[in-house]
Design an enzyme around this catalytic site. Structure first.
Site, PDB file in Angstrom:
ATOM      1  N   HIS A  29     -11.078  -3.331   3.419  1.00  0.00           N
ATOM      2  CA  HIS A  29     -10.855  -2.911   4.802  1.00  0.00           C
ATOM      3  C   HIS A  29     -11.583  -1.623   5.169  1.00  0.00           C
ATOM      4  O   HIS A  29     -11.639  -1.273   6.348  1.00  0.00           O
ATOM      5  CB  HIS A  29      -9.355  -2.733   5.056  1.00  0.00           C
ATOM      6  N   ASP A  30     -12.148  -0.923   4.191  1.00  0.00           N
ATOM      7  CA  ASP A  30     -12.877   0.316   4.453  1.00  0.00           C
ATOM      8  C   ASP A  30     -14.390   0.143   4.363  1.00  0.00           C
ATOM      9  O   ASP A  30     -15.125   1.128   4.446  1.00  0.00           O
ATOM     10  CB  ASP A  30     -12.459   1.405   3.454  1.00  0.00           C
TER      11      ASP A  30
ATOM     12  N   GLU B   8      -6.360   3.823  -6.056  1.00  0.00           N
ATOM     13  CA  GLU B   8      -7.648   4.074  -5.393  1.00  0.00           C
ATOM     14  C   GLU B   8      -8.112   5.470  -5.797  1.00  0.00           C
ATOM     15  O   GLU B   8      -7.416   6.453  -5.535  1.00  0.00           O
ATOM     16  CB  GLU B   8      -7.508   3.978  -3.878  1.00  0.00           C
TER      17      GLU B   8
ATOM     18  N   ASP C 116       0.849  -1.188   0.000  1.00  0.00           N
ATOM     19  CA  ASP C 116       0.000   0.000   0.000  1.00  0.00           C
ATOM     20  C   ASP C 116       0.888   1.243   0.000  1.00  0.00           C
ATOM     21  O   ASP C 116       1.685   1.432   0.918  1.00  0.00           O
ATOM     22  CB  ASP C 116      -0.889   0.015   1.242  1.00  0.00           C
TER      23      ASP C 116
ATOM     24  N   ASP D 113      -3.127   4.509  -2.376  1.00  0.00           N
ATOM     25  CA  ASP D 113      -4.236   5.011  -1.580  1.00  0.00           C
ATOM     26  C   ASP D 113      -4.598   6.447  -1.968  1.00  0.00           C
ATOM     27  O   ASP D 113      -3.723   7.306  -2.108  1.00  0.00           O
ATOM     28  CB  ASP D 113      -3.840   4.966  -0.100  1.00  0.00           C
TER      29      ASP D 113
END
Length: 556
Positions: A326-327, A256, A97, A199
């Site tokens: 995960h969000d 993302e 990430d 991200d």
């Protein structure tokens, strides 16, 4: 996009909650090493590792203090090197990430930048003078609530933080800052990592001037994405990044991109533009939003979910396909039935998602049908966003009971509870006290039981992923909706050189009738996958679908 990328199946590992080997209650790198065979046997071939860098963990590692150091709670750099080596030996790629829209206020860069306006790092962040009355430069709000601006007396200026105040936004207008980021990327790529999931990458180019923006979702501050999402220099930065770093390695790049349309997204992945391989978009995650954004008490409509999926399938050359990460809440609790038909709906949702055009993403635990948590009070939640939103809702007049119910449904912690390995203490995650409580249903939902049951969700994933990667149709075939107005069924075809896959999924707990379009009726079709035990020998004009039934037919 080359073959290994197209055949990629990504398994997201959230290390903090995956497997703890030293019994401190926090998952670690050695825990990931211990489970590499488990991931490979599932059928995934790319591991996405959420941040393991040195961090104060204000936002669970997405606030990085040192990009070139491992957070000691996860292990050492030697542990990471071993993870990378063993992953490669097993034929698994490892993607990290990359969080470069912002970092931590504890980083050396920020600690130096805030001292004064004339030092090496002074322009690494977005600093603005106050308004004439001393207030913040604009009404921009942060993702986690409150103003997106924080005042620093030393500089007599505010810095921008789209997320927590401990996550100052980096200034991509600074050439020196960009070069520092590229140095970080090369550090990891030279080690042999196989790419980055980037991200919030759609936010790195901000407006030159910050002005007040409209208010939304009953909030007191303006929406953070105004003037931040898909900014004027964004693609210049990505092309520079590709030119100076990514083009020199055979790696995968996943961006993302919140608040990005399909037409905007295509610019990121157009191979002639030399930017990214794929994007992680969120339109289909907004189908159950309402007056309080994601935390609204709203149920999704299948028509909205289907329309969003179909639009991105048609308008984007390659997509990232997922229903949870995960969000987000657990997909079987949000889009399926996590009680009576947990297994059936978890399998159907996987089938509908994985067989679309693009790269499938699987969040740890989805392959065994992990569900949302059932906590009793707000203090059991650990996520900063959950606590801030809980306070915000009550300030808006929502009762504490109702606010808690809304948090329970949509909290990011739903996907962050410890992985459920067995029915022993703490679900086999740790002998110590887990950093967040284990979901109480671990005695019935766990890996050990799933591996022993040939009809489990895990074994269905194995069959599904094998079907996907053995089929050129599933990789490269054209996507077309079937029965686009059906209120209960999501069905589509994938077509390549006259051969087809027909994918049918029921989103209801009732038995329903589904009519196959005349143009698809052909004796050459046979059933190749089902989430129920019995197979239908051939395709007929009418199918009676059982609750949450999913079926795949093929004429190949």
């Amino acid at each position: 996009m080359n073959d290994w990328k197209k055949k990629g199946v990504v398994y997201e590992v959230y290390p903090q909650s995956f497997k703890d080997t030293n019994d401190d209650g926090i998952g670690d790198i050695n825990g990931v090493i211990e489970k590499l065979d488990y991931i490979k046997n599932l059928g995934a071939n790319i591991i996405w590792l959420t941040p393991i860098f040195k961090s104060p963990l204000v936002d669970n590692g997405y606030d990085i203090a040192d990009y070139e150091a491992i957070n000691p709670v996860y292990g050492t750099m030697a542990d990471f090197d071993r993870l990378l080596q063993l992953s490669h030996e097993k034929g698994l790629k490892l993607v990290m990430d990359l969080v470069v829209n912002h970092n931590s206020d504890q980083s050396k860069w920020f600690q130096e930048s805030k001292k004064d306006r004339d030092n090496k790092y002074s322009d690494y962040y977005i600093w603005q003078d106050p308004k004439d009355d001393g207030s913040a430069p604009s009404n921009l709000g942060s993702v986690f609530g409150g103003s997106a601006w924080e005042y620093v007396p030393e500089r007599k200026q505010y810095y921008l933080h789209l997320f927590a105040k401990e996550q100052p936004d980096l200034n991509w207008r600074s050439k020196n800052m960009r070069q520092s980021i590229y140095k970080v990327m090369k550090f990891w790529l030279d080690k042999g990592v196989d790419g980055f999931r980037m991200d919030s990458i759609s936010f790195i180019s901000k407006q030159a001037e910050f002005k007040d923006v409209p208010l939304e979702d009953n909030k007191s501050y303006g929406s953070y994405y105004y003037g931040s999402s898909n900014g004027p220099k964004l693609h210049d930065y990505l092309q520079e990044m590709n030119r100076e770093v990514m083009s020199k390695y055979d790696v995968i790049t996943i961006g993302e991109t919140p608040h990005t349309t399909a037409s905007q997204a295509e610019k990121y992945i157009d191979p002639d533009r030399h930017e990214l391989d794929m994007v992680f978009q969120f339109e289909h995650m907004h189908v159950d939003y309402g007056e309080y954004g994601r935390y609204s008490d709203v149920n999704f409509k299948l028509s909205d979910l289907r329309d969003s999926f179909a639009r991105w399938q048609k308008d984007l050359s390659w997509n990232s396909n997922y229903l949870s990460n995960h969000d987000q809440p657990r997909m079987v609790s949000r889009f399926g039935n996590d009680t009576k038909y947990r297994k059936e709906s978890a399998k159907m949702l996987a089938m509908i998602t994985v067989l679309q055009k693009g790269t499938p993403f699987i969040l740890q635990g989805d392959e065994i049908g992990m569900t949302n948590v059932s906590f009793d009070n707000i203090n059991q939640f650990k996520d900063l966003e959950s606590h801030n939103t809980y306070k915000f809702l009550m300030n808006k007049g929502v009762s504490s009971a109702k606010a808690f119910e809304m948090i329970q449904r949509k909290s990011r912690d739903n996907s962050r509870t410890p992985m459920q390995w067995n029915d022993k203490k703490n679900a086999g995650f740790s002998e110590g006290t887990p950093w967040i409580e284990v979901n109480e249903n671990y005695s019935k939902v766990n890996v050990e039981d799933a591996l022993a049951d040939k009809k489990s969700i895990y074994h269905f994933y194995q069959k599904l992923l094998k079907l996907r990667n053995d089929s050129k149709i599933a990789i490269d075939g054209q996507f077309d909706l079937i029965a686009p107005n059906d209120s209960d069924v999501f069905a589509y075809t994938r077509t390549l050189n006259g051969k087809k896959l027909i994918v049918i999924g029921s989103f209801t707990d009732k038995k329903i009738k589904f009519d196959i379009p005349q143009g698809l009726l052909d004796n050459s079709y046979h059933e190749v996958l089902s989430n129920y035990d019995d197979l239908i020998e051939e395709l007929s004009s009418t199918i009676y679908l059982r609750p949450y039934e999913g079926i795949v037919f093929s004429n190949d």
